[in-house]
Scaffold this motif. Structure first.
Motif, PDB file in Angstrom:
ATOM      1  N   ALA A 161       0.840  -1.204   0.000  1.00 39.67           N
ATOM      2  CA  ALA A 161       0.000   0.000   0.000  1.00 39.67           C
ATOM      3  C   ALA A 161       0.879   1.259   0.000  1.00 39.67           C
ATOM      4  O   ALA A 161       0.671   2.173  -0.800  1.00 39.67           O
ATOM      5  CB  ALA A 161      -0.919  -0.013   1.217  1.00 39.67           C
ATOM      6  N   THR A 162       1.840   1.219   0.925  1.00 36.93           N
ATOM      7  CA  THR A 162       2.692   2.432   0.963  1.00 36.93           C
ATOM      8  C   THR A 162       3.421   2.621  -0.350  1.00 36.93           C
ATOM      9  O   THR A 162       3.520   3.734  -0.885  1.00 36.93           O
ATOM     10  CB  THR A 162       3.713   2.333   2.106  1.00 36.93           C
ATOM     11  OG1 THR A 162       4.359   1.067   2.018  1.00 36.93           O
ATOM     12  CG2 THR A 162       3.052   2.508   3.453  1.00 36.93           C
ATOM     13  N   GLU A 163       3.850   1.485  -0.900  1.00 31.85           N
ATOM     14  CA  GLU A 163       4.571   1.622  -2.164  1.00 31.85           C
ATOM     15  C   GLU A 163       3.635   2.081  -3.263  1.00 31.85           C
ATOM     16  O   GLU A 163       4.015   2.859  -4.153  1.00 31.85           O
ATOM     17  CB  GLU A 163       5.229   0.296  -2.529  1.00 31.85           C
ATOM     18  CG  GLU A 163       6.405   0.024  -1.611  1.00 31.85           C
ATOM     19  CD  GLU A 163       7.139  -1.228  -2.026  1.00 31.85           C
ATOM     20  OE1 GLU A 163       8.245  -1.422  -1.531  1.00 31.85           O
ATOM     21  OE2 GLU A 163       6.591  -1.961  -2.853  1.00 31.85           O
ATOM     22  N   GLY A 164       2.387   1.588  -3.210  1.00 30.15           N
ATOM     23  CA  GLY A 164       1.449   2.053  -4.219  1.00 30.15           C
ATOM     24  C   GLY A 164       1.202   3.544  -4.119  1.00 30.15           C
ATOM     25  O   GLY A 164       1.159   4.265  -5.128  1.00 30.15           O
ATOM     26  N   ALA A 165       1.051   3.986  -2.878  1.00 36.60           N
ATOM     27  CA  ALA A 165       0.843   5.422  -2.698  1.00 36.60           C
ATOM     28  C   ALA A 165       2.030   6.201  -3.249  1.00 36.60           C
ATOM     29  O   ALA A 165       1.870   7.229  -3.930  1.00 36.60           O
ATOM     30  CB  ALA A 165       0.645   5.727  -1.206  1.00 36.60           C
ATOM     31  N   LEU A 166       3.195   5.650  -2.942  1.00 38.77           N
ATOM     32  CA  LEU A 166       4.407   6.317  -3.446  1.00 38.77           C
ATOM     33  C   LEU A 166       4.369   6.419  -4.960  1.00 38.77           C
ATOM     34  O   LEU A 166       4.624   7.451  -5.571  1.00 38.77           O
ATOM     35  CB  LEU A 166       5.629   5.514  -2.975  1.00 38.77           C
ATOM     36  CG  LEU A 166       6.985   6.128  -3.327  1.00 38.77           C
ATOM     37  CD1 LEU A 166       7.193   7.383  -2.513  1.00 38.77           C
ATOM     38  CD2 LEU A 166       8.075   5.124  -3.040  1.00 38.77           C
ATOM     39  N   MET A 167       3.996   5.295  -5.575  1.00 35.43           N
ATOM     40  CA  MET A 167       4.010   5.286  -7.028  1.00 35.43           C
ATOM     41  C   MET A 167       2.994   6.260  -7.585  1.00 35.43           C
ATOM     42  O   MET A 167       3.239   6.960  -8.575  1.00 35.43           O
ATOM     43  CB  MET A 167       3.708   3.864  -7.510  1.00 35.43           C
ATOM     44  CG  MET A 167       4.213   3.630  -8.898  1.00 35.43           C
ATOM     45  SD  MET A 167       3.067   2.713  -9.896  1.00 35.43           S
ATOM     46  CE  MET A 167       1.674   3.764  -9.845  1.00 35.43           C
ATOM     47  N   GLU A 168       1.829   6.311  -6.944  1.00 31.70           N
ATOM     48  CA  GLU A 168       0.817   7.241  -7.437  1.00 31.70           C
ATOM     49  C   GLU A 168       1.322   8.670  -7.363  1.00 31.70           C
ATOM     50  O   GLU A 168       1.162   9.467  -8.302  1.00 31.70           O
ATOM     51  CB  GLU A 168      -0.438   7.093  -6.569  1.00 31.70           C
ATOM     52  CG  GLU A 168      -1.716   7.063  -7.397  1.00 31.70           C
ATOM     53  CD  GLU A 168      -2.922   7.008  -6.494  1.00 31.70           C
ATOM     54  OE1 GLU A 168      -3.282   5.910  -6.058  1.00 31.70           O
ATOM     55  OE2 GLU A 168      -3.452   8.100  -6.225  1.00 31.70           O
ATOM     56  N   SER A 199       3.593   9.298 -10.170  1.00 28.61           N
ATOM     57  CA  SER A 199       2.971   9.507 -11.482  1.00 28.61           C
ATOM     58  C   SER A 199       2.297  10.865 -11.540  1.00 28.61           C
ATOM     59  O   SER A 199       2.352  11.560 -12.564  1.00 28.61           O
ATOM     60  CB  SER A 199       1.985   8.384 -11.770  1.00 28.61           C
ATOM     61  OG  SER A 199       0.910   8.438 -10.850  1.00 28.61           O
ATOM     62  N   GLN A 200       1.687  11.258 -10.439  1.00 31.97           N
ATOM     63  CA  GLN A 200       1.054  12.568 -10.472  1.00 31.97           C
ATOM     64  C   GLN A 200       2.087  13.667 -10.683  1.00 31.97           C
ATOM     65  O   GLN A 200       1.887  14.608 -11.446  1.00 31.97           O
ATOM     66  CB  GLN A 200       0.293  12.795  -9.156  1.00 31.97           C
ATOM     67  CG  GLN A 200      -1.107  12.222  -9.207  1.00 31.97           C
ATOM     68  CD  GLN A 200      -1.892  12.626  -7.990  1.00 31.97           C
ATOM     69  OE1 GLN A 200      -1.403  13.361  -7.137  1.00 31.97           O
ATOM     70  NE2 GLN A 200      -3.117  12.148  -7.905  1.00 31.97           N
ATOM     71  N   LYS A 230       2.945  13.825 -14.232  1.00 35.87           N
ATOM     72  CA  LYS A 230       1.937  14.487 -15.046  1.00 35.87           C
ATOM     73  C   LYS A 230       2.041  15.991 -14.897  1.00 35.87           C
ATOM     74  O   LYS A 230       1.976  16.742 -15.878  1.00 35.87           O
ATOM     75  CB  LYS A 230       0.544  14.001 -14.615  1.00 35.87           C
ATOM     76  CG  LYS A 230      -0.270  13.510 -15.798  1.00 35.87           C
ATOM     77  CD  LYS A 230      -1.709  13.293 -15.473  1.00 35.87           C
ATOM     78  CE  LYS A 230      -1.882  12.154 -14.509  1.00 35.87           C
ATOM     79  NZ  LYS A 230      -3.280  12.024 -14.042  1.00 35.87           N
ATOM     80  N   GLU A 231       2.187  16.432 -13.660  1.00 29.71           N
ATOM     81  CA  GLU A 231       2.273  17.875 -13.458  1.00 29.71           C
ATOM     82  C   GLU A 231       3.458  18.472 -14.200  1.00 29.71           C
ATOM     83  O   GLU A 231       3.378  19.523 -14.813  1.00 29.71           O
ATOM     84  CB  GLU A 231       2.399  18.165 -11.956  1.00 29.71           C
ATOM     85  CG  GLU A 231       1.080  18.099 -11.256  1.00 29.71           C
ATOM     86  CD  GLU A 231       0.882  19.310 -10.346  1.00 29.71           C
ATOM     87  OE1 GLU A 231       0.176  19.203  -9.351  1.00 29.71           O
ATOM     88  OE2 GLU A 231       1.487  20.370 -10.675  1.00 29.71           O
ATOM     89  N   GLU A 232       4.558  17.715 -14.137  1.00 31.25           N
ATOM     90  CA  GLU A 232       5.741  18.217 -14.843  1.00 31.25           C
ATOM     91  C   GLU A 232       5.446  18.396 -16.311  1.00 31.25           C
ATOM     92  O   GLU A 232       5.781  19.405 -16.921  1.00 31.25           O
ATOM     93  CB  GLU A 232       6.898  17.242 -14.662  1.00 31.25           C
ATOM     94  CG  GLU A 232       7.752  17.539 -13.456  1.00 31.25           C
ATOM     95  CD  GLU A 232       8.949  16.612 -13.405  1.00 31.25           C
ATOM     96  OE1 GLU A 232       9.447  16.381 -12.301  1.00 31.25           O
ATOM     97  OE2 GLU A 232       9.370  16.155 -14.481  1.00 31.25           O
ATOM     98  N   GLN A 233       4.814  17.375 -16.862  1.00 31.29           N
ATOM     99  CA  GLN A 233       4.518  17.477 -18.288  1.00 31.29           C
ATOM    100  C   GLN A 233       3.631  18.670 -18.578  1.00 31.29           C
ATOM    101  O   GLN A 233       3.834  19.409 -19.546  1.00 31.29           O
ATOM    102  CB  GLN A 233       3.827  16.201 -18.761  1.00 31.29           C
ATOM    103  CG  GLN A 233       4.798  15.066 -18.959  1.00 31.29           C
ATOM    104  CD  GLN A 233       4.078  13.806 -19.395  1.00 31.29           C
ATOM    105  OE1 GLN A 233       2.873  13.845 -19.663  1.00 31.29           O
ATOM    106  NE2 GLN A 233       4.804  12.714 -19.458  1.00 31.29           N
ATOM    107  N   ASP A 234       2.633  18.849 -17.733  1.00 26.59           N
ATOM    108  CA  ASP A 234       1.758  19.995 -17.965  1.00 26.59           C
ATOM    109  C   ASP A 234       2.547  21.292 -17.943  1.00 26.59           C
ATOM    110  O   ASP A 234       2.373  22.171 -18.787  1.00 26.59           O
ATOM    111  CB  ASP A 234       0.666  20.045 -16.875  1.00 26.59           C
ATOM    112  CG  ASP A 234      -0.417  19.030 -17.149  1.00 26.59           C
ATOM    113  OD1 ASP A 234      -1.108  18.628 -16.202  1.00 26.59           O
ATOM    114  OD2 ASP A 234      -0.539  18.646 -18.336  1.00 26.59           O
TER     115      ASP A 234
END
Lengths: 511, 240
Positions: free
Chosen positions: A421-428, A431-432, A435-439
Motif C-alpha cells: 500500500a505504501t509503495e502504491g501510494a508512493l508510485m501514485e 505519477s502525479q 503528469k504535473e511536470e509534463q503539464d
C-alpha cells in the motif's frame, strides 16, 4: 682563410673597385649595375647560437678579420644576412617588419620601405668605416621617424649597416619579438661578461613581469640573476659583475639562476621538502607556501604539488582505493627522502587531506590514517557493499511498485499488503508528479511560442516602416538635387547678366 | 552672389592633417647650459608613447648631447603630441580650400624659396612625395633638404587645419546651433583660402598670368660657407 666569394646573385658586383663615391653625386638607384664596391660575405666566428633561425649557419669556419689595406672598398656583411639584395624584399624582412606590408598605414608600404632601406644602406656604404647613427639617417630621409627607426634597427641588427666585421661584437637588441630568444642566447654565451650587462639593460625594457628584485640595485631582474643561498641574496647580472655585494660574500658563492629556464627546472628535494612543510603549516595559503619555498611562484608551487605522487587524491576524493595506493606510494617516496623516522611520514600522510576543503574527507583521512591500512580497506569494502545493496533495494522497490497497484487490487489481504500500500501510494504520487511536470512543460512551451510570434510580428512591422523611410529619403534626395540644379541655373543667369553689364561698362569707359 | 557648394563639403570632418598619412610635424628647440639643439621632423601619432623616450635616448646618444636633454626632448615631443591629440576629437571644415604654401628655408648650404597652391580638401595628398620629387627635379644634392621641405609643408598644413578647427568652433557658437553647418558661408571659414570662382571661373583661364610666374617659381640657391655664416649670425641676432 677568408672566403672571397661574393654571395651569388645577392649583391652587386662590379669589376673595379672605384674610390668611395663622392657623397654629393650619388648615382640614381640602379644598383644592379653601378655598385660602389663588391660586397663580401663574412662568417662570424661567434657561436652559431646567435645566428637567427632564418639562416643555415652550421659551424662557421674560423676566419681572421680582413685586412682593409688593399680592399678599402669591400663591405662586410655577416653571413646571416646573405639574403639581402637591392632588388628584392626578402621574406625575413616581411616577417620582421610586418607593418610595412600589411597596408594598415598608407605611409608604410613596400616602396617606402625599400626607399628607406636602400637609402640608409647607401648612406652607410659611402663611408663604411664610420658607424652611421640613427639621427644621421633620419635627417636625410623624408618620412616619419618612427618607421625610419624601425628600419634602421632592423638593418643594424642584421649587420647590413654598422657592421664592424669583428667577431667580438655582441648582438644588439633585436626586435621585441625576438628579444627574449636572442637575449637568453646571448646571456648564455658569457656569464659575467659585459654583454650580459647590455642584455640586461636591453631586456629591461621588455614587458616581463619581474619575479626577483635585486638586493643590490633594487631593480627587477629579468633574464638572469645570481642567487647566493648562503646569505640569501639575489643580485642582477649587472650588480654581480660590478661586485656590488656585501663584504663577506665572495663571487663564488653565487649561483646563476636563469629566470627564463626556471620554469622547466627540476624541483630539488630540498624544495619539495620546503613545499610540503609550507603546505603543512599554511594549508591553503599558497602565497605563504611560495614564500616558504623561496624562489618559486605560487603557481609553480601548486603545479608541483599536484604533480607530487599523492596529489592525485585531490582529483577524485571519492575513490578510497586510489587513496590507499597513493598513501602507499607516499610512504615509499617520503620514506626514501626522510628515512629517519616514520612519524614525519604519518604527518605527511595527514597533511594532503588534512587541509582539504572538504571537512568530511579530512575526517575520513584522519581516521583512516590512524586506523591503519588494512582496517581502512576492510571498512571501505564493507561500506561499498552496503551502499550497493541499498541501491539495489531501492531499485527493486521501484520495480515492485510497478506491480503494486494491480496486485493491490487482487490481493488486498496480503501480508506484504502494508508494504504494497505504501509503495502504491508512493508510485501514485510519482505519477502525479510526472503528469504535473509534463503539464508545466507544455504550458511553458506554449508561452514561448506566443512570445515568439509577437516578436516576429513586431519585426515585420518594423521592416515595413523601414521601407517607407527609404522611400521618403529617396524622394527628399531628389528634391534636393532639383533645388540645387535650380540654384545653379539661376546663378549662371545672374553671372551672365552681371558680366554683360560689366562688358558694357568697359566698352563705355574705353570709348 | 557666391556659388553655394554642394552640401557634402560643408559637413564637418573629424580633425586630421589633410594628407594621406596622418603625421604630426614636431619641432624641437631646446637650450641647456648654452647648448642649443634645434630639430624638426615628422612623427606618426599612432606610435606608442614608449617610442618617444626611445627616440629621445637614441637622439641624445647619437649626437652625444648631455643626458639632461633626454627628458626635455621627450617632454617637448609629448606636449606637441598631446596638443595634436587635443585637436583630434574636434571637427573642422573641409570645404573648398586652396591655400598657398610658401617655402622659405635654409638647409645647410641650400636656400629654397618657393610658393605653390595646395588643396586642403585633398586628403590623399602627400608632402613627402612632393618633397622627394622636388629634390629629384631640382637636382638637389644635399639629402637633408627633402625632409625639411616635407616638414615645412606639413607644418603649414597643420596650422591651417588648426585655424579651421577654431573657426568651426566659433561659427558654431555664434550660430547657436540653430541653422547648423550647412548654411555658413565658405569665406568665413578661413581668410586665406582662395576663391575658386574668382580664379578659375568664367573670366580667367586656368593658365597663370605671366606676372605671377616669378612668384610661383621655385628658387634653389647654393650658398657658400661665408654666406651661410653671415645668415646664421643674422638669424641669431633676430632671435634675440
Amino acid at each position: 682563410m677568408a672566403a672571397q666569394a661574393p654571395a651569388a646573385g645577392d649583391t652587386p658586383s662590379s669589376s673595379t673597385a672605384t674610390p668611395p663615391p663622392n657623397p654629393q653625386s650619388l648615382p640614381p638607384p640602379n644598383p644592379a649595375t653601378t655598385a660602389p664596391s663588391p660586397v663580401k660575405v663574412e662568417t662570424p666566428s661567434t657561436d652559431s647560437k646567435v645566428t637567427p633561425a632564418a639562416t643555415a649557419a652550421a659551424t662557421p669556419p674560423p676566419k681572421p678579420p680582413e685586412p682593409p689595406a688593399t680592399e678599402a672598398d669591400t663591405i662586410h656583411i655577416p653571413r646571416y644576412s646573405r639574403w639581402f639584395s637591392w632588388d628584392n624584399i626578402h621574406e625575413c624582412e616581411l616577417r620582421l617588419l610586418p607593418e610595412f606590408f600589411d597596408g594598415k598605414f598608407p605611409s608604410r608600404n613596400p616602396q617606402v620601405y625599400k626607399y628607406y632601406r636602400d637609402s640608409i644602406i647607401k648612406l652607410y656604404r659611402q663611408n663604411p668605416s664610420r658607424k652611421i647613427t640613427f639621427t644621421d639617417a633620419r635627417r636625410t630621409l623624408v618620412g616619419d621617424v618612427g618607421s625610419i627607426r624601425k628600419v634602421f634597427d632592423f638593418l643594424e641588427t642584421w649587420g647590413l649597416i654598422n657592421y664592424s666585421g669583428l667577431a667580438s661584437s655582441k648582438p644588439l637588441k633585436w626586435d621585441d619579438k625576438e628579444g627574449n630568444k636572442s637575449s637568453s642566447g646571448a646571456a648564455s654565451q658569457g656569464g659575467g661578461s659585459s654583454g650580459s650587462n647590455n642584455v640586461a639593460e636591453a631586456s629591461g625594457s621588455s614587458k616581463e613581469t619581474a619575479k626577483r628584485v635585486c638586493n643590490g640595485c633594487k631593480s627587477v631582474c629579468t633574464i638572469a640573476c645570481f642567487a647566493c643561498d648562503k646569505y640569501n641574496l639575489t643580485l642582477c647580472a649587472r650588480c654581480y659583475v660590478r661586485g656590488n655585494y656585501q663584504v663577506g660574500v665572495s663571487s663564488s658563492d653565487f649561483r646563476r639562476v636563469e629566470i627564463n629556464e626556471e620554469m622547466k627546472a627540476e624541483w630539488t628535494e630540498k624544495e619539495t621538502l620546503h613545499l610540503l612543510e609550507g603546505i603543512m603549516h599554511y594549508g591553503d595559503d599558497w602565497r605563504k607556501v611560495a614564500q616558504h619555498v623561496g624562489g618559486r611562484s605560487e603557481k609553480e608551487c601548486v603545479a608541483q604539488f599536484i604533480k607530487l605522487p599523492f596529489g592525485e587524491e585531490f582529483v577524485d576524493p571519492a575513490e578510497m582505493e586510489s587513496k590507499r595506493n597513493a598513501m602507499e606510494n607516499n610512504n615509499a617516496v617520503l620514506g626514501a627522502e626522510t628515512p629517519s623516522s616514520s612519524l614525519p611520514n604519518k604527518r605527511m600522510c595527514l597533511t594532503p587531506l588534512a587541509d582539504a576543503s572538504n571537512p568530511i574527507m579530512a575526517q575520513a583521512a584522519f581516521l583512516s590514517a590512524l586506523a591503519g591500512v588494512e582496517v581502512t580497506e576492510a571498512a571501505a569494502q564493507a561500506a561499498l557493499t552496503t551502499l550497493s545493496e541499498m541501491d539495489y533495494g531501492v531499485s527493486r522497490a521501484g520495480s515492485f511498485s510497478n506491480h503494486a497497484k494491480p496486485q493491490e487490487a487482487r490481493l488486498p489481504s496480503n501480508g506484504d499488503g502494508g508494504l504494497n500500500a505504501t509503495e502504491g501510494a508512493l508510485m501514485e504520487a510519482n505519477s502525479q508528479l510526472e503528469k504535473e511536470e509534463q503539464d508545466l512543460e507544455k504550458a511553458i512551451s506554449e508561452i514561448a511560442e506566443v512570445q515568439m510570434k509577437r516578436i516576429h510580428d513586431k519585426i515585420v512591422e518594423f521592416e515595413e516602416l523601414d521601407i517607407l523611410m527609404e522611400k521618403e529619403r529617396q524622394q527628399l534626395d531628389q528634391l534636393k538635387n532639383m533645388l540645387f540644379a535650380d540654384q545653379l541655373v539661376l546663378s549662371i543667369y545672374k553671372n551672365k547678366a552681371r558680366k554683360s553689364g560689366e562688358c558694357m561698362e568697359e566698352n563705355a569707359r574705353s570709348d | 552672389m557666391k556659388l553655394l557648394p554642394s552640401s557634402s563639403s560643408r559637413t564637418p570632418v573629424k580633425f586630421r592633417i589633410p594628407t594621406a598619412d596622418n603625421l604630426v610635424p614636431i619641432r624641437l628647440d631646446i637650450e641647456i647650459d648654452g647648448q642649443r639643439f634645434k630639430d624638426a621632423f615628422t612623427w606618426n601619432p599612432a606610435d606608442p608613447d614608449s617610442e618617444v623616450v626611445v627616440f629621445a635616448k637614441r637622439t641624445v646618444k647619437d649626437l652625444k648631447l648631455p643626458p639632461a636633454f633626454i627628458t626635455q626632448i621627450a617632454q617637448s615631443i609629448q606636449s606637441q603630441l598631446t596638443d595634436f591629440r587635443s585637436y583630434e576629437g574636434q571637427d573642422m571644415y573641409a570645404g573648398e580650400k586652396i591655400v598657398p604654401i610658401k617655402l622659405d628655408l635654409r638647409v645647410n648650404h641650400s636656400l629654397i624659396k618657393d610658393q605653390f597652391l595646395w588643396d586642403m580638401n585633398n586628403f590623399e595628398s602627400d608632402p613627402e612625395e612632393f618633397a622627394r620629387t622636388f629634390c629629384r627635379d631640382m637636382d638637389i644634392q644635399d639629402p637633408e633638404v627633402g625632409p625639411a621641405i616635407a616638414f615645412a609643408i606639413r607644418e603649414q598644413l597643420y596650422e591651417i587645419a588648426i585655424q579651421s578647427v577654431t573657426s568651426a568652433r566659433e561659427s558654431r557658437l555664434s550660430k547657436k546651433g540653430r541653422r547648423g553647418f550647412d548654411y555658413s558661408p565658405a569665406i568665413k571659414s578661413s581668410g586665406i583660402s582662395l576663391d575658386l570662382v574668382k580664379y578659375f571661373g568664367h573670366k580667367s583661364s586656368v593658365v597663370r598670368k605671366r606676372k605671377d610666374w616669378d612668384v610661383f617659381e621655385p628658387i634653389v640657391d647654393i650658398l657658400s660657407s661665408e654666406e651661410v655664416g653671415a645668415l646664421e649670425a643674422r638669424e641669431e641676432r633676430n632671435a634675440r
